[in-house]
Design a protein around this motif. Structure first.
Motif, PDB file in Angstrom:
ATOM      1  N   PRO D  39      34.272  53.225  41.996  1.00 13.51           N
ATOM      2  CA  PRO D  39      33.864  52.088  41.163  1.00 13.51           C
ATOM      3  C   PRO D  39      34.527  52.148  39.798  1.00 13.51           C
ATOM      4  O   PRO D  39      34.825  51.114  39.204  1.00 13.51           O
ATOM      5  CB  PRO D  39      32.343  52.260  41.053  1.00 13.51           C
ATOM      6  N   ASP D  40      34.787  53.349  39.314  1.00 10.72           N
ATOM      7  CA  ASP D  40      35.541  53.502  38.066  1.00 10.72           C
ATOM      8  C   ASP D  40      37.028  53.371  38.424  1.00 10.72           C
ATOM      9  O   ASP D  40      37.714  54.359  38.667  1.00 10.72           O
ATOM     10  CB  ASP D  40      35.232  54.875  37.467  1.00 10.72           C
ATOM     11  N   GLU D  41      37.480  52.127  38.442  1.00  6.14           N
ATOM     12  CA  GLU D  41      38.799  51.876  39.012  1.00  6.14           C
ATOM     13  C   GLU D  41      39.920  52.541  38.214  1.00  6.14           C
ATOM     14  O   GLU D  41      40.935  52.929  38.765  1.00  6.14           O
ATOM     15  CB  GLU D  41      39.038  50.361  39.101  1.00  6.14           C
ATOM     16  N   ALA D  58      38.754  49.712  44.186  1.00  7.96           N
ATOM     17  CA  ALA D  58      37.497  49.869  43.458  1.00  7.96           C
ATOM     18  C   ALA D  58      36.316  49.970  44.420  1.00  7.96           C
ATOM     19  O   ALA D  58      35.343  50.669  44.158  1.00  7.96           O
ATOM     20  CB  ALA D  58      37.296  48.691  42.514  1.00  7.96           C
ATOM     21  N   ASP D  59      36.399  49.323  45.555  1.00  9.98           N
ATOM     22  CA  ASP D  59      35.245  49.218  46.434  1.00  9.98           C
ATOM     23  C   ASP D  59      35.324  50.242  47.572  1.00  9.98           C
ATOM     24  O   ASP D  59      36.165  50.133  48.474  1.00  9.98           O
ATOM     25  CB  ASP D  59      35.191  47.803  47.020  1.00  9.98           C
TER      26      ASP D  59
END
Lengths: 357, 357, 357, 357
Positions: D39-41, D58-59
């Protein structure tokens, strides 16, 4: 002058009594064996005959009273200790009493009180591990504070096998675990306030119905914990270890790697060869040097009018913990140790034994 | 009866003499110290005063002749050993002589011959390592044949540092390597026939011009080889090891891992913590038990009219090897050992010392 | 992208070639095996068939020239190394050549010069011990200076037994001692200037006329000494150790106590039980991890255009020392190593291989 | 063909995720990293940029669904494991999930059931110790029956210190003791039926109110007992040991004496020098090789359509024991483990993971 040698009498001529006789004759300075006593007078005579100038007597109390006996080693069965040690105290004779001090807390406390009333230290209890170089060094390291406060001990106590068919679960607590009880008190410098004895599924090498191994957990007065494995039919040999865990380090006494190190052909595991050494066969080998040092220190201290090593209080406390341990063995539950207040019994500031030199 | 104790006199009141006096007083059975002798009479008196019933005399030969002295420990400087040991033999007194037996081969041989002519074994040379439990066990293992024939030894001999400014390269051979000479002969049960002493670039901690460490190679009579490291300024502590390599296995005596094992915070290597233990500071700690056992065995044997441990022949042979070693040190070349024929000197079938009990 | 994987060809499909193929397929990242070559084309095909997408070719030089091969592992017999490695250099292909680099100093020097003339580092010699975690850590410790200057090494090299009837005394120098040669050079960071090979009475487990064990002494350029035991029929297992002695400490790589530690019933020595573990059976077990790390480091370096580990110069120097060693084996005398001047051959400031990451 | 490499995606780019990425790139054969998700891209992109051909997403669920991802390593925080692992199962992708499998028993059981319903093994839980050479060898030794039935385990688990201020007493059970839970189940091959967590007086190096060290006792289904010390602020380093006690012997995995052995000048204890080595600083060093072997075995097994090592059931069981452990921590009393019946959930004869090759 030879007269200054400590003249020692030994009560009990079993394995320990015989060992101590040899020890006094062959490896101890400043003392000589002058008499041995045993109700089995023939055995006493046989032991006396192995050493020059040693008399055999049948009555232990006569040996205690003998004017040519300066000091006494009590190596008789535990159930006669109380009477014999009280006699030694009454005659003001320095006494080295093999563990257990007596068979129950009340009688042990009577010994403590008799010695207190005698007004001078007379009784050393034979917890020989305090004289093992590694156990002694571990105690010193912990007491030095170099590793910070002691938090945990892990004790391991393994015998190859127990000699007779009467060795029941309770005896594992009273005769084997008792050494770990003294070790825990010695290392922490504190009393044990509770004990829990757990019963794993037993080894098939134990007698039917005997709980072996046992796992015991001690709670120390200051909150430290001690885990103990006692396994008296481990088949391999005699292996005794103590690992102390402190705030800034840990230390182990009693690793078996202290003898010869060898590699050799032929190991069953499929590997072509093995490295390692031999495990000590029994306590007389593992702690032979500790016994020598214990008896020498007792002799030296007796000549100075002092006591070193474990005191009668230590013997009493060990008995009290084992009494609680035998209750816990029956239920698996934690049992509080019923210990008298040391300051009430001995007075505020009662000194412990002199530190081991 | 106290009269049966062996009455011992000690010649020489330096470190070794003082240690032996304490030993006899405190840790040895069946003997008592009755007299000490030293030309420095004040020091002799000071030592005597530390023990009950011990006389001080200035003249070592008077001590030897004293009728109340049954047996003698010679702990004086090496250059007076010949005269003193010959006197002991002349008075038929069992003698424990610290190494070296004498300063050169010829004088050592004179001692061997005097003892031979006296007709009974009297002299033990103080190679204490034969009484160290691990060295003794290694000898036993090799002699048992369980590992097959012995092929090689690798000896390590490290001292923290040497005490005085006079410790020259030759003294490393004569005072330090000499122990490895006896170890090699003891382990193989054979004579050393040649020696080569190699000189690596020295440590900066040695005195200028002193070859330290040294690497010596012994050739045994049966073709075995022995490599030796002797390093007397290693800075760390006293570390002595012997690894034997045989046809079906190897074994090491003297690994330092025999004390307490600890983990603790703070090690310089960047690692957060370390595991391990302490290296013995010096030979009195490392071989304290060996000395106790050596002196006890000497006392016991003397009372039986026997000699155990290293004999005068062993002392002579060690001197002969070190003489050759000092020659080799000068050149780096292999030097044959000039050894008399044992059977010619002692007769066919002359017995060695009794095996160590 | 997969195209960035290093495409590796292996020459030689014996034990080492097969091991490297498995290694590349199963434990190495950033590379894949694409071809194997062996004059025994059937064996090459068999090996190729065990791995997906691997071609077998009969001609090693064709493999070297193959455009789809980025880098080459030479695991063929030593006598074809020169031709194959020179071909790799001619094709500018990074090469990992198993030891020995070539069979004699002159041919090894030709490889060194060819690589020099190629203008960039291409050749790593397979001295895998430099990648063993303990040997690498020992090198680091010595290079750090924390223990002061290195004075001595003691190397131990034991094989359970040698596989074939042709393993003569000279091969012990060339195939076994050669590893200790590289270890000595690696640990000291210096050349060996002389070697002496001594011949003890051999084990009865060696073939008739074969000198086993051997004791070799190296003299380093800076005056340090290295003692080496090489014993290829020790019966026990594979045991390889290096003890370094420095001015303020010592350190050992390769103690066998690194596996499981066990106590168990039943040891022949009369003791009831034993403690210890298993000795590694052979070098593939002992140095399996070192080989993995060596090949991974080679792959990583090849992708960066670098060489790590032992260089062609190291291979040349090892060959030169072993050549002198085989001469010394015949006489027992010290033989000077005939080594070219590195600066003359490679130029002042020629860099060594990159340090091992 | 490169297409046969397993294309791996990693979810979570913290310490473990980053380590696994390096591992796949540098030390693992047969696989390549193709994508990372977090999530912390930004962090995901930074990690991707360190490796060729790796995409950042990200996902995490998109990564799972990605057709170019063959298999997934879940290295995200524990509370998102359930959703992610269930997604992997739904997409039939082999999954290596770092411990804990999920945060509570119910959710772990849902994963077990989902995998069961998927009809083929897909999930390995990251109990890496099963791949440590010594732990694996110990398991093998115990399973071989050579030492008879296993009776006891003694586990030691020490961390130098814990990184953050949120590390409460319960986390010591869930994040540290959980490894000992898996070790006990692995070594005995049995479930844990009860757990008791004892609270000694804590070290002063722990946060206020945190119980550290802890002593836990497991009861195995067959009656065996396991004692555990967990101490996460021991200050020294990372030390993890398992001693197994069986009917005819004992064995220890994880003694720290496996690195370099050194003697050196200067130890605080008054001794002139010390022997020993360094304690590993943390788990990444101690178990670096175990992680490599774990991931390689997972890759190899995934390519064969199998699972090795710890299964989802093992992950569920560990969670259930720790849940009971956290209850026991609050009271000090023994708590029974609430475990589903394996045969009911998985069917009679449901196979465990393949044995570790």
């Amino acid at each position: 002058m030879p007269g200054q040698d400590l003249r020692v009498g030994i009560i009990g001529v079993g394995v320990m009594g015989g060992d101590h006789a040899d020890r006094l004759a062959r490896r101890i300075g400043g003392a000589r064996l002058v008499a041995v006593a045993d109700p089995d007078e023939a055995r006493a005579r046989a032991l006396a005959a192995r050493h020059d100038g040693v008399r055999a007597v049948a009555d232990p109390l006569a040996l205690v009273a003998d004017e040519e006996v300066d000091a006494v080693i009590v190596a008789s069965p535990g159930f006669v200790h109380e009477e014999q040690v009280l006699a030694c105290i009454a005659h003001s004779k320095p006494t080295l009493c093999e563990k257990p001090l007596t068979m129950d807390s009340a009688s042990s406390l009577r010994v403590v009180e008799a010695e207190r009333d005698a007004g001078r230290p007379l009784v050393q209890v034979g917890f020989m591990r305090r004289f093992d170089p590694q156990y002694a060094e571990l105690r010193q390291l912990l007491a030095s504070g170099r590793l910070g406060r002691t938090l945990l001990l892990h004790n391991t106590h393994r015998n190859k096998s127990v000699p007779n068919a009467d060795f029941r679960s309770e005896m594992i607590v009273r005769d084997s675990l008792v050494h770990e009880v003294d070790v825990a008190r010695f290392m922490f410098g504190e009393e044990i306030v509770a004990i829990q004895v757990l019963s794993p599924a037993p080894t098939s090498h134990a007698l039917d119905g005997v709980v072996d191994p046992q796992v015991a957990v001690f709670t120390m007065a200051g909150g430290g914990l001690v885990t103990n494995e006692v396994f008296v039919n481990c088949q391999v040999g005699y292996e005794v270890r103590c690992e102390a865990v402190a705030e800034r380090g840990s230390a182990i006494a009693g690793r078996p790697q202290t003898g010869l190190y060898a590699t050799s052909v032929g190991e069953s595991a499929g590997a072509p060869g093995s490295w390692g050494g031999a495990v000590d066969p029994d306590y007389t080998v593992r702690f032979g040097l500790a016994y020598d040092r214990e008896v020498q220190a007792w002799v030296d201290a007796a000549r100075r009018g002092e006591v070193v090593g474990a005191t009668s209080w230590d013997g009493f406390a060990a008995t009290a913990v084992c009494t609680a341990g035998m209750q816990s063995l029956a239920t698996g539950e934690r049992v509080a140790v019923d210990l008298a207040d040391r300051e009430v019994v001995l007075g505020v500031g009662a000194r412990a034994a002199q530190p081991i030199p």
